[in-house]
Design an enzyme around this catalytic site. Sequence first.
Site, PDB file in Angstrom:
ATOM      1  N   GLU A  78      22.504  20.334  21.949  1.00  0.00           N
ATOM      2  CA  GLU A  78      23.138  21.304  22.835  1.00  0.00           C
ATOM      3  C   GLU A  78      22.770  22.719  22.389  1.00  0.00           C
ATOM      4  O   GLU A  78      23.116  23.113  21.270  1.00  0.00           O
ATOM      5  CB  GLU A  78      24.658  21.150  22.796  1.00  0.00           C
ATOM      6  CG  GLU A  78      25.162  19.822  23.329  1.00  0.00           C
ATOM      7  CD  GLU A  78      26.672  19.713  23.217  1.00  0.00           C
ATOM      8  OE1 GLU A  78      27.309  19.412  24.234  1.00  0.00           O
ATOM      9  OE2 GLU A  78      27.222  19.921  22.118  1.00  0.00           O
ATOM     10  N   ASP A 108      25.124  17.942  18.165  1.00  0.00           N
ATOM     11  CA  ASP A 108      26.243  18.564  18.852  1.00  0.00           C
ATOM     12  C   ASP A 108      26.292  20.056  18.516  1.00  0.00           C
ATOM     13  O   ASP A 108      26.141  20.446  17.358  1.00  0.00           O
ATOM     14  CB  ASP A 108      27.535  17.873  18.399  1.00  0.00           C
ATOM     15  CG  ASP A 108      28.745  18.302  19.185  1.00  0.00           C
ATOM     16  OD1 ASP A 108      28.803  18.003  20.378  1.00  0.00           O
ATOM     17  OD2 ASP A 108      29.643  18.941  18.593  1.00  0.00           O
TER      18      ASP A 108
END
Length: 645
Positions: free
Chosen positions: A368, A339
């Site tokens: 990400e 993340d």
Amino acid sequence: MDKLDYINYLKELDMEMAKEQAVECQRYYFANDLGVIYTSNMTTFRVWAPTADNIEVLIYKEENDIEPKMKVEMNKGDTGTWFVEVNKDLLGMYHIYQINIKGIIHKAVDPYTKGLGTNSKLGLIVDLDRTDPPGWEEDKRPLLQRPQDAIIYEVHVRDFSSSEDSGMKHKNKYLAFTETDTVNKDGQTTGLSHLKELGITHIHLQPVFDYATVDDISGEGYNWGYDPYFYNVPEGSYSSNPSDDTRIREFKQMVKSLHDNGFGVIMDVVYNHTYHTEDSPFNQIIPKYYYRMDFYGNYSNGSGTGNELASEKPMVRKFIVDSVRYWAEEYHIDGFRFDLMALHDKATMQQVEQTLHSIDSSILIYGEPWMGGLSPLAHEQQLVKGAQRGMKIAVFNDHFRNAIKGDNDGQALGFVSGALHQTENIKRGVVAAISYDNEIQDYALEPWETVNYVSSHDNLTLWDKLHKSNMHDSEVLRIKMDRLAQGIIYTSQGIPFLHGGEELLRTKYGNHNSYNAGDKINQIKWERKNEYYDTFCYYKGLIDIRKKHPAFRLANAHQIRECLSFLDTPSNTIGFLLAENANNDSWKNIVVFYNPNRQSVCFNLPFDGHWNVIADDQQVRNEPLYTICNNVQLSPISLMILYHN
């Protein structure tokens, strides 16, 4: 000062700096015995807390005891750690550290803990060997030759089974992933059997480490889990008993079941921030060390949630690397999705990659390539798009996502829904964002560095997005847009990623940020399988073709440039050829056409003769639906896949 004196001055300065660094390094501890290590004769405790003046371990027999069964003074070492051995069998007992820092008493469970009691109030002393399910030593990861052979399915543990129509007994629990032959009220397969029918290869679980916002006992509250508390322990609310080692046992049962059924298991990990800040376990043990601070001494907020972990600091980097190693080795995890990965410095992610691939070269690593706010981490250290080149780490391709569907939550159109001038952007995605030629190029060096997707847990589901951007179109047209969008993903090079439930045209009723919206909004609505069974079969067919035909999974950038060529096609359409048994495919020549226009379009085929159609706007099958010659009249808003031998 002459030149010689200046050189000597620089040498002395370097020596002084080296001395300072040596002193600083004495505060760090790089051995692998931090945390609690249990044996039946002795339990050892070691915690890194260089600023503490005194530490005691408080040991409780029951988690609700008011007074500890014993208090044990810890001994200070030379490298910032405190250590003690307790020569008793402490199995199943609970513990917490009581830390004196300049006269202020802190209580904290060690971030390295491997067991927890209910709602994370106390650490639990566990014998990990006793938590292994039968056959755990023989458990094997599913074979994955290359990352682009994976087909990833993202799902939340609770969403998977919470619906009344899921047919699963262990609703909201890890054990739902061990149930087979479950069906909905219409007799359609659900759960694990549904995933096998669909054909995906890897289950990406949204956060399953311990998080802060759901009550372990009642299950009250709902959260996706991007609010980390303790990183090395499974979340308690997903287990049948959060007070003991059941959560560990049942997590391993889940992994074993998924492996036995041919699926890899990917963990969504959130090492970029913690839910608590001042009161976090990290801050209670070593105030402010683990976090980045701004120029004014405030917590920086690159995560957008109040803080960010300073991965570039030696002991933070060590914690992250130790943690992923632990999950890979103890729990046999097959992949990690990071993340807000741009908040991690490149050196840390390089060490993560080297560590995991030394365990198993097939472990997937992706994340990400952005952050949630501004960070003091230097831009050249951030793992943004392009920074991953050559690292064996993949990043989400939001360029491709936006080109296909438009923006995430608004009314902007994409290639499939009516936007013009997106063909070049689609082509960049088709070739896995590599440098294909002078015009078609993006951020990736190799095809395994890009994860292709049109939706994920964040933002509107694809179906809800199409409803918002194309609300005046019929459902029939929007289904065609949905199928074309996913068809582009599955016929493109790189790693395909599917938001769980999209194969059933998943809806969250227009909620674009449902992280705490509860089961009714978030759950997979298994009754939709009957309603949209044709679309489910379409997704299933695309996945089957991709798995059976390596031309859609070319090995490297060189092979993409050699084997894939774009065809001259009418305006606002795309066609490409995968030629000469690309990547040893059984089909000699494969052509794919995309027509997002609202009228039929005629495409010329690159070779004469009979071409077998295996996908059109109605169905997808790994054998000829029908044959055509010379040219193709392609229906509005659809794709076609053909092969020619």
